[in-house]
Design a protein around this motif. Structure first.
Motif, PDB file in Angstrom:
ATOM      1  N   ARG A   3      65.431  45.663  74.270  1.00 51.97           N
ATOM      2  CA  ARG A   3      64.032  45.503  73.857  1.00 51.97           C
ATOM      3  C   ARG A   3      63.716  46.307  72.601  1.00 51.97           C
ATOM      4  NH1 ARG A   3      64.531  44.354  78.883  1.00 51.97           N
ATOM      5  NH2 ARG A   3      63.089  43.088  80.070  1.00 51.97           N
ATOM      6  N   GLY A   4      64.664  47.116  72.181  1.00 49.14           N
ATOM      7  CA  GLY A   4      64.450  47.934  70.993  1.00 49.14           C
ATOM      8  C   GLY A   4      63.537  49.121  71.241  1.00 49.14           C
ATOM      9  N   TRP A   5      63.437  49.537  72.505  1.00 52.85           N
ATOM     10  CA  TRP A   5      62.557  50.645  72.871  1.00 52.85           C
ATOM     11  C   TRP A   5      63.305  51.967  72.853  1.00 52.85           C
ATOM     12  CZ3 TRP A   5      59.878  48.629  77.966  1.00 52.85           C
ATOM     13  CH2 TRP A   5      58.989  47.597  77.636  1.00 52.85           C
ATOM     14  N   SER A   6      62.588  53.020  72.487  1.00 52.63           N
ATOM     15  CA  SER A   6      63.098  54.375  72.652  1.00 52.63           C
ATOM     16  C   SER A   6      62.844  54.799  74.102  1.00 52.63           C
ATOM     17  CB  SER A   6      62.367  55.337  71.713  1.00 52.63           C
ATOM     18  OG  SER A   6      60.997  55.448  72.094  1.00 52.63           O
ATOM     19  N   GLN A   7      63.431  55.903  74.491  1.00 51.51           N
ATOM     20  CA  GLN A   7      63.145  56.421  75.835  1.00 51.51           C
ATOM     21  C   GLN A   7      61.666  56.741  75.970  1.00 51.51           C
ATOM     22  OE1 GLN A   7      65.792  59.744  76.516  1.00 51.51           O
ATOM     23  NE2 GLN A   7      67.426  58.400  77.261  1.00 51.51           N
ATOM     24  N   ALA A   8      61.055  57.258  74.907  1.00 50.79           N
ATOM     25  CA  ALA A   8      59.626  57.597  74.951  1.00 50.79           C
ATOM     26  C   ALA A   8      58.762  56.344  75.128  1.00 50.79           C
ATOM     27  CB  ALA A   8      59.217  58.348  73.690  1.00 50.79           C
ATOM     28  N   GLU A   9      59.135  55.252  74.461  1.00 51.41           N
ATOM     29  CA  GLU A   9      58.368  54.013  74.596  1.00 51.41           C
ATOM     30  C   GLU A   9      58.487  53.450  76.007  1.00 51.41           C
ATOM     31  OE1 GLU A   9      58.442  52.134  70.133  1.00 51.41           O
ATOM     32  OE2 GLU A   9      60.331  52.202  71.239  1.00 51.41           O
ATOM     33  N   LEU A  10      59.676  53.510  76.577  1.00 50.92           N
ATOM     34  CA  LEU A  10      59.854  53.061  77.959  1.00 50.92           C
ATOM     35  C   LEU A  10      59.046  53.937  78.905  1.00 50.92           C
ATOM     36  CD1 LEU A  10      61.020  51.456  80.287  1.00 50.92           C
ATOM     37  CD2 LEU A  10      63.144  52.785  80.064  1.00 50.92           C
ATOM     38  N   ALA A  11      59.102  55.233  78.692  1.00 54.98           N
ATOM     39  CA  ALA A  11      58.348  56.159  79.542  1.00 54.98           C
ATOM     40  C   ALA A  11      56.864  55.843  79.506  1.00 54.98           C
ATOM     41  CB  ALA A  11      58.602  57.606  79.095  1.00 54.98           C
ATOM     42  N   ASP A  12      56.318  55.618  78.306  1.00 50.79           N
ATOM     43  CA  ASP A  12      54.894  55.278  78.179  1.00 50.79           C
ATOM     44  C   ASP A  12      54.568  53.986  78.917  1.00 50.79           C
ATOM     45  OD1 ASP A  12      54.344  57.524  76.652  1.00 50.79           O
ATOM     46  OD2 ASP A  12      54.433  56.453  74.737  1.00 50.79           O
ATOM     47  N   ALA A  13      55.401  52.972  78.745  1.00 54.58           N
ATOM     48  CA  ALA A  13      55.156  51.680  79.387  1.00 54.58           C
ATOM     49  C   ALA A  13      55.228  51.780  80.904  1.00 54.58           C
ATOM     50  CB  ALA A  13      56.159  50.643  78.879  1.00 54.58           C
ATOM     51  N   ALA A  14      56.125  52.634  81.408  1.00 51.86           N
ATOM     52  CA  ALA A  14      56.320  52.770  82.851  1.00 51.86           C
ATOM     53  C   ALA A  14      55.413  53.821  83.483  1.00 51.86           C
ATOM     54  CB  ALA A  14      57.785  53.112  83.143  1.00 51.86           C
ATOM     55  N   GLY A  15      54.741  54.611  82.661  1.00 48.17           N
ATOM     56  CA  GLY A  15      53.868  55.654  83.192  1.00 48.17           C
ATOM     57  C   GLY A  15      54.637  56.832  83.776  1.00 48.17           C
ATOM     58  N   VAL A  16      55.797  57.128  83.186  1.00 48.02           N
ATOM     59  CA  VAL A  16      56.616  58.261  83.629  1.00 48.02           C
ATOM     60  C   VAL A  16      56.920  59.131  82.416  1.00 48.02           C
ATOM     61  CG1 VAL A  16      57.631  56.910  85.512  1.00 48.02           C
ATOM     62  CG2 VAL A  16      58.838  57.069  83.331  1.00 48.02           C
ATOM     63  N   SER A  17      57.539  60.259  82.629  1.00 48.06           N
ATOM     64  CA  SER A  17      57.877  61.147  81.517  1.00 48.06           C
ATOM     65  C   SER A  17      59.172  60.713  80.832  1.00 48.06           C
ATOM     66  CB  SER A  17      58.017  62.592  82.013  1.00 48.06           C
ATOM     67  OG  SER A  17      59.161  62.715  82.831  1.00 48.06           O
ATOM     68  N   ARG A  18      59.321  61.095  79.558  1.00 48.11           N
ATOM     69  CA  ARG A  18      60.550  60.775  78.851  1.00 48.11           C
ATOM     70  C   ARG A  18      61.754  61.452  79.491  1.00 48.11           C
ATOM     71  NH1 ARG A  18      64.506  62.490  76.768  1.00 48.11           N
ATOM     72  NH2 ARG A  18      63.608  64.546  76.580  1.00 48.11           N
ATOM     73  N   PRO A  19      61.639  62.709  79.968  1.00 46.02           N
ATOM     74  CA  PRO A  19      62.780  63.302  80.674  1.00 46.02           C
ATOM     75  C   PRO A  19      63.179  62.535  81.939  1.00 46.02           C
ATOM     76  CG  PRO A  19      61.302  65.036  79.935  1.00 46.02           C
ATOM     77  CD  PRO A  19      60.594  63.716  79.694  1.00 46.02           C
ATOM     78  N   SER A  20      62.216  61.878  82.589  1.00 42.31           N
ATOM     79  CA  SER A  20      62.553  61.062  83.758  1.00 42.31           C
ATOM     80  C   SER A  20      63.406  59.870  83.357  1.00 42.31           C
ATOM     81  CB  SER A  20      61.288  60.576  84.475  1.00 42.31           C
ATOM     82  OG  SER A  20      60.617  61.654  85.084  1.00 42.31           O
ATOM     83  N   VAL A  21      63.063  59.238  82.238  1.00 46.04           N
ATOM     84  CA  VAL A  21      63.871  58.124  81.727  1.00 46.04           C
ATOM     85  C   VAL A  21      65.270  58.628  81.398  1.00 46.04           C
ATOM     86  CG1 VAL A  21      64.143  56.442  79.868  1.00 46.04           C
ATOM     87  CG2 VAL A  21      61.886  56.810  80.885  1.00 46.04           C
ATOM     88  N   ALA A  22      65.351  59.783  80.756  1.00 42.71           N
ATOM     89  CA  ALA A  22      66.658  60.354  80.407  1.00 42.71           C
ATOM     90  C   ALA A  22      67.493  60.628  81.653  1.00 42.71           C
ATOM     91  CB  ALA A  22      66.473  61.631  79.593  1.00 42.71           C
ATOM     92  N   ARG A  23      66.852  61.123  82.720  1.00 47.11           N
ATOM     93  CA  ARG A  23      67.582  61.384  83.967  1.00 47.11           C
ATOM     94  C   ARG A  23      68.098  60.088  84.582  1.00 47.11           C
ATOM     95  NH1 ARG A  23      63.534  65.222  84.617  1.00 47.11           N
ATOM     96  NH2 ARG A  23      62.377  63.919  86.053  1.00 47.11           N
ATOM     97  N   VAL A  24      67.289  59.035  84.553  1.00 46.70           N
ATOM     98  CA  VAL A  24      67.735  57.737  85.073  1.00 46.70           C
ATOM     99  C   VAL A  24      68.948  57.265  84.274  1.00 46.70           C
ATOM    100  CG1 VAL A  24      67.141  55.284  85.285  1.00 46.70           C
ATOM    101  CG2 VAL A  24      65.510  57.023  86.023  1.00 46.70           C
ATOM    102  N   GLU A  25      68.858  57.337  82.956  1.00 43.46           N
ATOM    103  CA  GLU A  25      69.946  56.854  82.113  1.00 43.46           C
ATOM    104  C   GLU A  25      71.194  57.736  82.203  1.00 43.46           C
ATOM    105  OE1 GLU A  25      68.707  55.962  78.128  1.00 43.46           O
ATOM    106  OE2 GLU A  25      67.365  54.374  78.810  1.00 43.46           O
ATOM    107  N   ALA A  26      71.033  58.956  82.669  1.00 42.75           N
ATOM    108  CA  ALA A  26      72.187  59.842  82.872  1.00 42.75           C
ATOM    109  C   ALA A  26      72.785  59.660  84.267  1.00 42.75           C
ATOM    110  CB  ALA A  26      71.773  61.298  82.671  1.00 42.75           C
ATOM    111  N   GLY A  27      72.132  58.822  85.085  1.00 45.16           N
ATOM    112  CA  GLY A  27      72.633  58.580  86.436  1.00 45.16           C
ATOM    113  C   GLY A  27      72.319  59.697  87.406  1.00 45.16           C
ATOM    114  N   GLU A  28      71.331  60.510  87.071  1.00 45.39           N
ATOM    115  CA  GLU A  28      70.945  61.621  87.937  1.00 45.39           C
ATOM    116  C   GLU A  28      69.945  61.158  88.994  1.00 45.39           C
ATOM    117  OE1 GLU A  28      69.518  64.677  85.319  1.00 45.39           O
ATOM    118  OE2 GLU A  28      71.441  64.829  84.285  1.00 45.39           O
ATOM    119  N   ASP A  29      69.780  61.970  90.020  1.00 48.49           N
ATOM    120  CA  ASP A  29      68.819  61.654  91.077  1.00 48.49           C
ATOM    121  C   ASP A  29      67.398  61.697  90.524  1.00 48.49           C
ATOM    122  OD1 ASP A  29      70.725  61.351  93.047  1.00 48.49           O
ATOM    123  OD2 ASP A  29      70.617  63.431  93.696  1.00 48.49           O
ATOM    124  N   VAL A  30      66.621  60.697  90.883  1.00 49.77           N
ATOM    125  CA  VAL A  30      65.208  60.632  90.503  1.00 49.77           C
ATOM    126  C   VAL A  30      64.417  60.109  91.687  1.00 49.77           C
ATOM    127  CG1 VAL A  30      65.587  60.294  88.025  1.00 49.77           C
ATOM    128  CG2 VAL A  30      65.433  58.312  89.527  1.00 49.77           C
TER     129      VAL A  30
END
Length: 71
Positions: A20-47
């Motif tokens: 979609r051409g989104w940054s982690q920050a843009e995804l976070a804004d669209a999903a209503g979550v924090s950018r570090p939460s997106v980073a944790r998901v993409e790192a395969g960490e527990d969320v």
């Protein structure tokens, strides 16, 4: 260390976001979550499941948790 299921989810979320051409920050804004939460998901960490659900919903990904994947 991320488990295999979270690793697969991480790869799918990252691929859908970048397609979609989104940054982690843009995804976070669209999903209503924090950018570090997106980073944790993409790192395969527990969320939080709610966080993961919000991210998947915005990206049009289906989240199915099978009993064998639950702790």
């Amino acid at each position: 260390m991320p488990d295999r299921a979270m690793g697969r989810i991480a790869n799918r979320v990252r691929a859908a976001r970048t397609a979609r051409g989104w940054s982690q920050a843009e995804l976070a804004d669209a999903a209503g979550v924090s950018r570090p939460s997106v980073a944790r998901v993409e790192a395969g960490e527990d969320v939080n499941t709610g966080t993961l659900r919000s991210i998947c919903e915005v990206l049009g990904l289906e989240l199915n948790l099978m009993p064998s994947q639950l702790p």
